[in-house]
Motif scaffolding. Structure first.
Motif, short mmCIF file in Angstrom:
data_model
loop_
_atom_site.label_atom_id
_atom_site.label_comp_id
_atom_site.label_asym_id
_atom_site.label_seq_id
_atom_site.Cartn_x
_atom_site.Cartn_y
_atom_site.Cartn_z
N THR A 89 0.92 -1.17 0.06
CA THR A 89 -0.12 -0.24 0.02
C THR A 89 0.78 1.21 0.08
O THR A 89 0.38 2.38 0.21
N GLY A 90 2.23 1.17 -0.18
CA GLY A 90 2.80 2.15 -0.11
C GLY A 90 3.52 2.66 1.17
O GLY A 90 4.19 4.17 0.83
N GLU A 93 8.44 1.70 1.51
CA GLU A 93 9.02 1.48 0.16
C GLU A 93 10.75 0.86 0.41
O GLU A 93 11.39 1.25 1.42
#
Length: 240
Positions: A89-90, A93
């Protein structure tokens, strides 16, 4: 010199395409493997190390400890799935092409940052209310055995994992650095719960959290809350 990111990014692409069922199976399998790796490492060192034992005998292996260690596997798998969700879902990262220097720097950063977070987390676990309901089970192992590392209340296991996930949300570490750190963490925890001193005596003087250092914590619960180092215990007056 750069790490071979092309190969590793290919693995990340494969993992990215995993279904949640595949992730569930993978997380359980990898945590079972790490569980037995830790036990095997403990037994190997215990049988080959010629140093005297720190305490007269190891803590007996009980059925309840075995069940609790299995629950730790499940909790670690759950934390891994939460990490995957945050990655997809970001929120987390991962850098793909780290240099060797970057990997070493990130591993050192994770060790130092997690060390200070775990010091305060561990100190909080010894507050009377928390200790009685959560952390006390671990300290039934005044002496230790090959399961001691995994004899934890589920909230402790999940709490440790969530602390790390917060760090990963704050900075884009490489997947390699994270993997190396997690392996070091497992090996260090295994060595820390041996009943034989693994490190040379001189390591105590350079702030390393040795086996003796953690063994003293099991003997005196008011001292030695650190994990990788004794820095914070020396700084806050809890070192023995």
């Amino acid at each position: 010199m750069n790490f071979n990111g092309a190969v590793f990014s290919g693995y990340l692409e494969i993992f990215w395409q995993f279904s949640w069922l595949q992730w569930l199976v993978f997380s359980v399998i990898i945590n079972i493997f790490l569980y037995f790796f830790s036990i095997s490492l403990y037994i190997f060192i215990d049988r080959t190390c010629r140093k005297n034992v720190l305490q007269g005998k190891n803590h007996p292996v009980t059925r309840s400890d075995l069940y609790l260690s299995f629950l730790t596997i499940i909790c670690n798998s759950l934390v891994m799935l939460i990490g995957v969700f945050l990655w997809k879902t970001g929120w987390i990262e991962l850098t793909i092409h780290p240099s060797v220097t970057e990997i070493v720097s990130e591993v050192i950063a994770l060790l130092l940052l997690m060390d200070v977070l775990m010091y305060f987390f561990h100190y909080a676990a010894h507050l009377p209310f928390v200790y009685k309901r959560i952390h006390g089970k671990h300290h039934q192992h005044v002496s230790t055995n090959f399961l001691s590392l995994f004899v934890l209340h589920p909230l402790e296991t999940i709490g440790f994992g969530l602390m790390m996930l917060v760090l990963l949300m704050c900075y884009d570490f490489s997947a390699v650095s994270i993997s190396v750190y997690l392996l070091i963490n497992l090996v260090w925890g295994t060595i820390g719960h041996l009943n034989r001193e693994f490190f040379p005596a001189s390591f105590d003087r350079i702030f390393v959290g040795t086996t003796r250092f953690h063994n003293q914590h099991h003997l005196d619960e008011t001292k030695n809350f650190g994990f990788y180092t004794s820095i914070w215990d020396r700084l806050f007056g809890t070192y023995r």
